[in-house]
Design a protein around this motif. Sequence first.
Motif, PDB file in Angstrom:
ATOM      1  N   ASN A 171      36.613 121.303  -0.608  1.00 33.60           N
ATOM      2  CA  ASN A 171      36.030 119.904  -1.044  1.00 33.60           C
ATOM      3  C   ASN A 171      37.049 118.704  -1.256  1.00 33.60           C
ATOM      4  OD1 ASN A 171      33.721 121.431  -0.909  1.00 33.60           O
ATOM      5  ND2 ASN A 171      33.492 121.253  -3.060  1.00 33.60           N
ATOM      6  N   ALA A 172      38.222 119.125  -1.787  1.00 32.09           N
ATOM      7  CA  ALA A 172      39.072 117.863  -1.793  1.00 32.09           C
ATOM      8  C   ALA A 172      39.419 117.737  -0.803  1.00 32.09           C
ATOM      9  CB  ALA A 172      40.081 118.190  -2.957  1.00 32.09           C
ATOM     10  N   LEU A 173      40.235 118.361   0.153  1.00 29.53           N
ATOM     11  CA  LEU A 173      40.757 118.204   1.543  1.00 29.53           C
ATOM     12  C   LEU A 173      39.875 117.397   2.244  1.00 29.53           C
ATOM     13  CD1 LEU A 173      42.626 121.579   2.127  1.00 29.53           C
ATOM     14  CD2 LEU A 173      43.753 119.350   1.280  1.00 29.53           C
ATOM     15  N   LEU A 174      38.431 117.693   2.089  1.00 30.52           N
ATOM     16  CA  LEU A 174      37.541 117.119   2.986  1.00 30.52           C
ATOM     17  C   LEU A 174      36.830 116.060   2.180  1.00 30.52           C
ATOM     18  CD1 LEU A 174      36.079 120.398   4.956  1.00 30.52           C
ATOM     19  CD2 LEU A 174      37.878 118.471   5.749  1.00 30.52           C
ATOM     20  N   SER A 175      37.433 115.363   1.245  1.00 34.13           N
ATOM     21  CA  SER A 175      36.572 114.624   0.372  1.00 34.13           C
ATOM     22  C   SER A 175      36.307 113.369   1.250  1.00 34.13           C
ATOM     23  CB  SER A 175      37.545 114.006  -0.824  1.00 34.13           C
ATOM     24  OG  SER A 175      38.589 113.510  -0.472  1.00 34.13           O
ATOM     25  N   TYR A 176      35.334 112.669   0.815  1.00 38.13           N
ATOM     26  CA  TYR A 176      34.745 111.511   1.699  1.00 38.13           C
ATOM     27  C   TYR A 176      35.910 110.404   1.933  1.00 38.13           C
ATOM     28  CZ  TYR A 176      32.491 107.320   3.610  1.00 38.13           C
ATOM     29  OH  TYR A 176      32.305 106.275   4.365  1.00 38.13           O
ATOM     30  N   TRP A 289      56.500 118.209   1.359  1.00 37.10           N
ATOM     31  CA  TRP A 289      55.278 117.800   2.485  1.00 37.10           C
ATOM     32  C   TRP A 289      53.944 118.250   1.950  1.00 37.10           C
ATOM     33  CZ3 TRP A 289      54.906 114.717   6.401  1.00 37.10           C
ATOM     34  CH2 TRP A 289      55.808 114.339   7.031  1.00 37.10           C
ATOM     35  N   ASP A 290      53.975 119.546   1.247  1.00 36.36           N
ATOM     36  CA  ASP A 290      52.620 119.600   0.921  1.00 36.36           C
ATOM     37  C   ASP A 290      52.103 119.058  -0.522  1.00 36.36           C
ATOM     38  OD1 ASP A 290      53.769 121.135  -1.168  1.00 36.36           O
ATOM     39  OD2 ASP A 290      53.039 123.258  -0.576  1.00 36.36           O
ATOM     40  N   GLU A 291      52.784 117.905  -1.109  1.00 35.28           N
ATOM     41  CA  GLU A 291      52.321 117.342  -2.024  1.00 35.28           C
ATOM     42  C   GLU A 291      51.816 115.799  -1.638  1.00 35.28           C
ATOM     43  OE1 GLU A 291      55.211 118.684  -5.950  1.00 35.28           O
ATOM     44  OE2 GLU A 291      56.239 117.654  -4.245  1.00 35.28           O
ATOM     45  N   ALA A 292      51.896 115.528  -0.497  1.00 35.72           N
ATOM     46  CA  ALA A 292      51.106 114.198  -0.178  1.00 35.72           C
ATOM     47  C   ALA A 292      49.556 114.292  -0.698  1.00 35.72           C
ATOM     48  CB  ALA A 292      51.110 113.927   1.423  1.00 35.72           C
ATOM     49  N   GLY A 293      49.363 113.032  -1.346  1.00 36.46           N
ATOM     50  CA  GLY A 293      47.943 113.157  -2.015  1.00 36.46           C
ATOM     51  C   GLY A 293      47.789 114.157  -3.075  1.00 36.46           C
ATOM     52  N   LEU A 294      48.998 114.743  -3.608  1.00 35.66           N
ATOM     53  CA  LEU A 294      48.816 116.074  -4.453  1.00 35.66           C
ATOM     54  C   LEU A 294      48.837 117.404  -3.799  1.00 35.66           C
ATOM     55  CD1 LEU A 294      47.219 114.677  -7.861  1.00 35.66           C
ATOM     56  CD2 LEU A 294      49.553 114.207  -6.733  1.00 35.66           C
ATOM     57  N   PHE A 295      47.906 117.437  -2.707  1.00 33.59           N
ATOM     58  CA  PHE A 295      48.238 118.445  -1.979  1.00 33.59           C
ATOM     59  C   PHE A 295      47.605 118.259  -0.516  1.00 33.59           C
ATOM     60  CE2 PHE A 295      46.607 122.664  -0.182  1.00 33.59           C
ATOM     61  CZ  PHE A 295      47.758 123.514  -0.715  1.00 33.59           C
ATOM     62  N   ARG A 296      48.124 118.931   0.381  1.00 34.15           N
ATOM     63  CA  ARG A 296      48.101 118.805   1.883  1.00 34.15           C
ATOM     64  C   ARG A 296      48.336 120.168   2.483  1.00 34.15           C
ATOM     65  NH1 ARG A 296      47.027 113.939   4.758  1.00 34.15           N
ATOM     66  NH2 ARG A 296      46.220 112.396   3.311  1.00 34.15           N
ATOM     67  N   GLY A 297      47.676 120.619   3.485  1.00 29.38           N
ATOM     68  CA  GLY A 297      47.998 121.891   4.280  1.00 29.38           C
ATOM     69  C   GLY A 297      47.416 123.095   3.802  1.00 29.38           C
ATOM     70  N   GLY A 373      34.192 112.079  -6.944  1.00 30.69           N
ATOM     71  CA  GLY A 373      35.041 111.634  -5.568  1.00 30.69           C
ATOM     72  C   GLY A 373      35.564 112.971  -4.890  1.00 30.69           C
ATOM     73  N   TRP A 374      35.599 114.145  -5.396  1.00 33.84           N
ATOM     74  CA  TRP A 374      36.159 115.294  -5.089  1.00 33.84           C
ATOM     75  C   TRP A 374      37.472 115.108  -4.539  1.00 33.84           C
ATOM     76  CZ3 TRP A 374      34.359 119.809  -6.030  1.00 33.84           C
ATOM     77  CH2 TRP A 374      32.835 120.084  -6.249  1.00 33.84           C
ATOM     78  N   THR A 375      38.503 114.229  -5.498  1.00 34.19           N
ATOM     79  CA  THR A 375      40.040 113.871  -5.025  1.00 34.19           C
ATOM     80  C   THR A 375      40.725 114.519  -6.043  1.00 34.19           C
ATOM     81  OG1 THR A 375      39.305 111.758  -6.111  1.00 34.19           O
ATOM     82  CG2 THR A 375      39.123 111.755  -3.703  1.00 34.19           C
TER      83      THR A 375
END
Length: 457
Positions: A171-176, A289-297, A373-375
Motif C-alpha cells: 500500500n505504501a509502495l503503491l500509494s497514490y 538505495w533501498d532507503e529512498a523515500g524510507l523504503f524502495r525495492g 496517505g499510505w506513505t
Amino acid sequence: MKTLLHVAAAGLVTLHAAGALAAVSADEARQLGTTLTAFGAEKAASADGVIPEYKGGLTSPPAGYSASSGKWPDPFKSEKPVASITAANMAQHADRLTPGVQALLKRFPEYRVDVYPTHRSMSYPQWVLDNTLKNATTAKLVGKVEGDGVEGAFGGVPFPIPKNGYEVMWNALLSYQRTQFSVTNFGGWLVDTSGGRTQLPVLNFVEYRPYYDPKNADSKQGYPYDRLWAQIQTPPTLAGQTALVNYSMNYSERDQESWAYFPAQRRVRMAPDYKYDTPAASYGGVEFWDEAGLFRGRMDRFDFKLIGKKEMIVPYNNYRLSQLSPDDVLGQKNVKPDAMRWERHRVWVVEATLKAGARHAYAKRVLYIDEDGWTFLETDGYGHDGKLWRVGLTHTFPFYEGGGMYTFQNNFYDLQKGNYFITGTTAENGQPLVRPSDKFDKGNLFTPAGMAGTGLR
C-alpha cells in the motif's frame, strides 16, 4: 463494539503465506465508504478529537499559489504549536513517540518536537477511490517469495483493508501519486559531527507512475509500477550523471532494472547494484538505495510483520521546509526545530526482521505508515548488535490540487557516526520546484538511449 484501531492494536499481525493471498470478501469491503474512508483509513475522529474526522482532505489552494511555479505555499503558516516536546517532558508523550524520535530528543538537547493541530489533508480523485474499491476484492500477493508482487490491482490502494505486513508495505509502495511529477533544484545537505555542512549533489528528477496512469488501465500486469529518472546538475565534476530505475510489480517475474550514464565515458550501462543496502555513491554513501523515500525495492530479505495501528506524533504537512534557506534548516547536530512540523495521526506499524541467512546492513527495521496517505513517515533501523542505528523521517506535504503526497523531503540521523542529512531542501540552485501532472509527457527520458541524449556535456 471494537473499532478497527482496537482490533489492530490487539493483534492484527502477519498471516502465513497461504492465508495472505486472498483478497477481502465483499462483506468486508462494505466498510469502505462507511466506517472506513474509501481508501481504508478510519473515518471517525480519535476519541479525544485531536485527530479530526476525515472530510475529504485539502482541495483548495491558499492565496499566492500558481500552478506552474512549482512552489507550494503553506496553507497553515499562521498556526502555532499546541505543544512542544523536549527531553525534559518527553516521558509524558512517550507512548506517541517512536523509539527513534525519543533517541533524538535524548541525544540532542536542542532537539524539539513542536506539535501542531492535526489536519487530515490528503485527498484523492474519484477514479482512484473507485479503483480502490475494486482492488479490495481482487488484489492479491503473488510471487515465489512472500511479498514479491501484487496482482489484480490498478490505479488505487491495492489492500485498503490490509491483513499483514506485506500488504501494508505494498500500500505504501503503491500509494497514490500523480501520473508524473518532476522536481528541479532538488538539493540536500550532509552535516557532520562538528556541524560542518557538505552540499549533496543537486538533482533534477522525473518520476512516472504507470500504476497511476489511466491509459494503462487495460494493460497486462507485470509493468513497472514506478519509473524514476534522476540527473545530477551540480557539482560540475558530477554534472550529467544520470540514473534510471524501474521498480517492478512482481519481482519474481521481473527484477528491478537500473541503468547509469556517465558523461566522461559517454555510455549507458546496467547498474544491478542500485538496490538493497548498496550506498548511494552520489550521496556520499550516507543513504542506501533501498532507503529512498524510507523504503524502495524488493522485500525478500526481511520478514515483514504487521504490529498494528497506533496514534503517533509524526512529521506532517511540512510545506515550509523546502522554502527555507539552509541557515534556517541546518543546525549543528540536527534539523532546526522551527523548520519542522509534527502532528498526531494514526499510523500502521510494520516490523521488518532480517531473514536467517540473508544479508543486509540492518538487522531490523520498523516502519510507520500514514493511514490517510499510505506513505512512509518514519523508520527506525537497527544494527546487528541490536542497537538503534539510524532514524529516518519524511517531512511530507499533500498536493492541494489533484491529490497525492510529496514524499521526497527525507531526513536521516546516524546515531553511531553522529551525522545527519536531509534532502528536498534549498541549495545553491535555489528552492526545489515540484510540478505534479496527470499526464505523462516525458517518455523520451525513460530509455537508455534517452538517458545518453540528456546526459551529454
